[in-house]
Design a protein around this motif. Structure first.
Motif, short mmCIF file in Angstrom:
data_model
loop_
_atom_site.label_atom_id
_atom_site.label_comp_id
_atom_site.label_asym_id
_atom_site.label_seq_id
_atom_site.Cartn_x
_atom_site.Cartn_y
_atom_site.Cartn_z
N SER A 103 0.86 -1.18 0.00
CA SER A 103 0.00 0.00 0.00
C SER A 103 0.90 1.23 0.00
O SER A 103 2.08 1.17 0.37
CB SER A 103 -0.90 0.02 1.24
OG SER A 103 -0.13 0.29 2.40
N ARG A 135 0.64 3.65 1.99
CA ARG A 135 0.96 3.90 3.40
C ARG A 135 2.17 3.08 3.84
O ARG A 135 3.07 3.57 4.52
CB ARG A 135 -0.24 3.58 4.28
CG ARG A 135 0.04 3.73 5.77
CD ARG A 135 -1.22 3.57 6.58
NE ARG A 135 -2.00 4.77 6.39
CZ ARG A 135 -3.32 4.85 6.50
NH1 ARG A 135 -4.02 3.78 6.81
NH2 ARG A 135 -3.95 5.98 6.30
N ARG A 148 -1.63 1.11 -9.74
CA ARG A 148 -2.39 0.91 -8.51
C ARG A 148 -3.52 -0.05 -8.84
O ARG A 148 -4.25 0.15 -9.81
CB ARG A 148 -2.96 2.23 -7.99
CG ARG A 148 -1.88 3.23 -7.63
CD ARG A 148 -2.49 4.55 -7.25
NE ARG A 148 -1.64 5.65 -7.65
CZ ARG A 148 -1.30 6.64 -6.86
NH1 ARG A 148 -1.75 6.71 -5.63
NH2 ARG A 148 -0.52 7.60 -7.30
N THR A 160 -6.58 -3.00 -7.11
CA THR A 160 -7.36 -3.39 -5.94
C THR A 160 -6.61 -4.49 -5.20
O THR A 160 -6.10 -5.43 -5.81
CB THR A 160 -8.74 -3.89 -6.36
OG1 THR A 160 -9.39 -2.85 -7.09
CG2 THR A 160 -9.59 -4.27 -5.17
N SER A 161 -6.56 -4.37 -3.90
CA SER A 161 -5.89 -5.36 -3.07
C SER A 161 -6.60 -6.69 -3.19
O SER A 161 -7.82 -6.76 -3.07
CB SER A 161 -5.88 -4.91 -1.61
OG SER A 161 -5.45 -5.96 -0.77
N ASP A 219 -8.44 -7.25 0.20
CA ASP A 219 -9.45 -6.31 0.69
C ASP A 219 -9.85 -5.40 -0.46
O ASP A 219 -9.09 -4.50 -0.83
CB ASP A 219 -8.88 -5.49 1.86
CG ASP A 219 -9.87 -4.53 2.47
OD1 ASP A 219 -10.97 -4.32 1.88
OD2 ASP A 219 -9.56 -3.97 3.53
N ARG A 221 -11.61 -2.97 -0.67
CA ARG A 221 -11.71 -1.54 -0.36
C ARG A 221 -10.37 -0.83 -0.44
O ARG A 221 -10.31 0.39 -0.46
CB ARG A 221 -12.28 -1.35 1.06
CG ARG A 221 -13.70 -1.92 1.22
CD ARG A 221 -14.08 -1.96 2.66
NE ARG A 221 -13.19 -2.91 3.35
CZ ARG A 221 -13.14 -3.12 4.65
NH1 ARG A 221 -13.94 -2.45 5.45
NH2 ARG A 221 -12.31 -3.99 5.17
N ARG A 222 -9.29 -1.59 -0.49
CA ARG A 222 -7.94 -1.03 -0.51
C ARG A 222 -7.31 -1.16 -1.88
O ARG A 222 -7.67 -2.02 -2.67
CB ARG A 222 -7.04 -1.78 0.48
CG ARG A 222 -7.33 -1.52 1.92
CD ARG A 222 -6.29 -2.17 2.82
NE ARG A 222 -4.95 -2.06 2.27
CZ ARG A 222 -3.99 -2.96 2.44
NH1 ARG A 222 -4.20 -4.04 3.14
NH2 ARG A 222 -2.80 -2.78 1.91
N HIS A 223 -6.33 -0.31 -2.10
CA HIS A 223 -5.52 -0.40 -3.31
C HIS A 223 -4.07 -0.64 -2.90
O HIS A 223 -3.65 -0.22 -1.83
CB HIS A 223 -5.62 0.88 -4.15
CG HIS A 223 -6.90 1.00 -4.86
ND1 HIS A 223 -8.03 1.54 -4.28
CD2 HIS A 223 -7.27 0.62 -6.10
CE1 HIS A 223 -9.02 1.49 -5.14
NE2 HIS A 223 -8.59 0.94 -6.26
#
Length: 145
Positions: free
Chosen positions: A51, A53, A81, A83-84, A87, A89-91
């Motif tokens: 991510s 982050r 980038r 999609t995870s 999850d 909702r995450r990238h």
């Protein structure tokens, strides 16, 4: 008349050399549209997707700074980038084939070692490495490169 560097405090000497090495390393990396900040991101992504982050934390920069770095790498086609997988909702940031090829060339050790070792004897390079490893190891143990 130029100042005599032998009169400078050690911190100033180290800072001066570090800035010079960074400029020369950036000039070398520019052939791939990279710099000293973006190459470690590609190296981290070579191991696995991360991510933004996570990349910021690993690089010890703000998420905003990492956002600019990732955007630049995305414009060059080195990362994307996605999609995870764990999850939706995450990238995560993923290395592209072009990024993988580029990082294998840009991260070769030889040119960087040549930049650092210029003007030093082999025994001085060995001593410098030992000193730098000691300095890194004696730093904050929470920081990992």
């Amino acid at each position: 008349m130029a100042e005599d560097p032998s009169t400078w405090p050690t911190g100033r000497l180290l800072s001066h050399v570090a800035r010079r090495l960074e400029r020369e390393w950036n000039a070398h990396l520019e052939q791939w549209h990279l710099n000293h900040a973006s190459l470690p991101v590609l190296l981290a992504l070579l191991r696995s997707d991360h991510s933004q982050r996570e990349l910021a934390a690993a690089s010890d920069v703000t998420e905003q700074t990492m956002s600019r770095t990732v955007a630049r790498l995305e414009r060059t086609g080195y990362v994307t980038r996605v999609t995870s997988p764990s999850d939706a909702r995450r990238h995560v940031v993923r290395l592209t084939d072009a990024g993988r090829t580029t990082v294998t060339h840009a991260a070769q050790v030889g040119p960087g070692e040549d930049i650092v070792a210029r003007g030093l004897r082999p025994d001085q390079v060995t001593a410098l490495r030992e000193i730098l490893v000691t300095m890194v190891a004696s730093g904050d143990t929470d920081d990992e490169d």
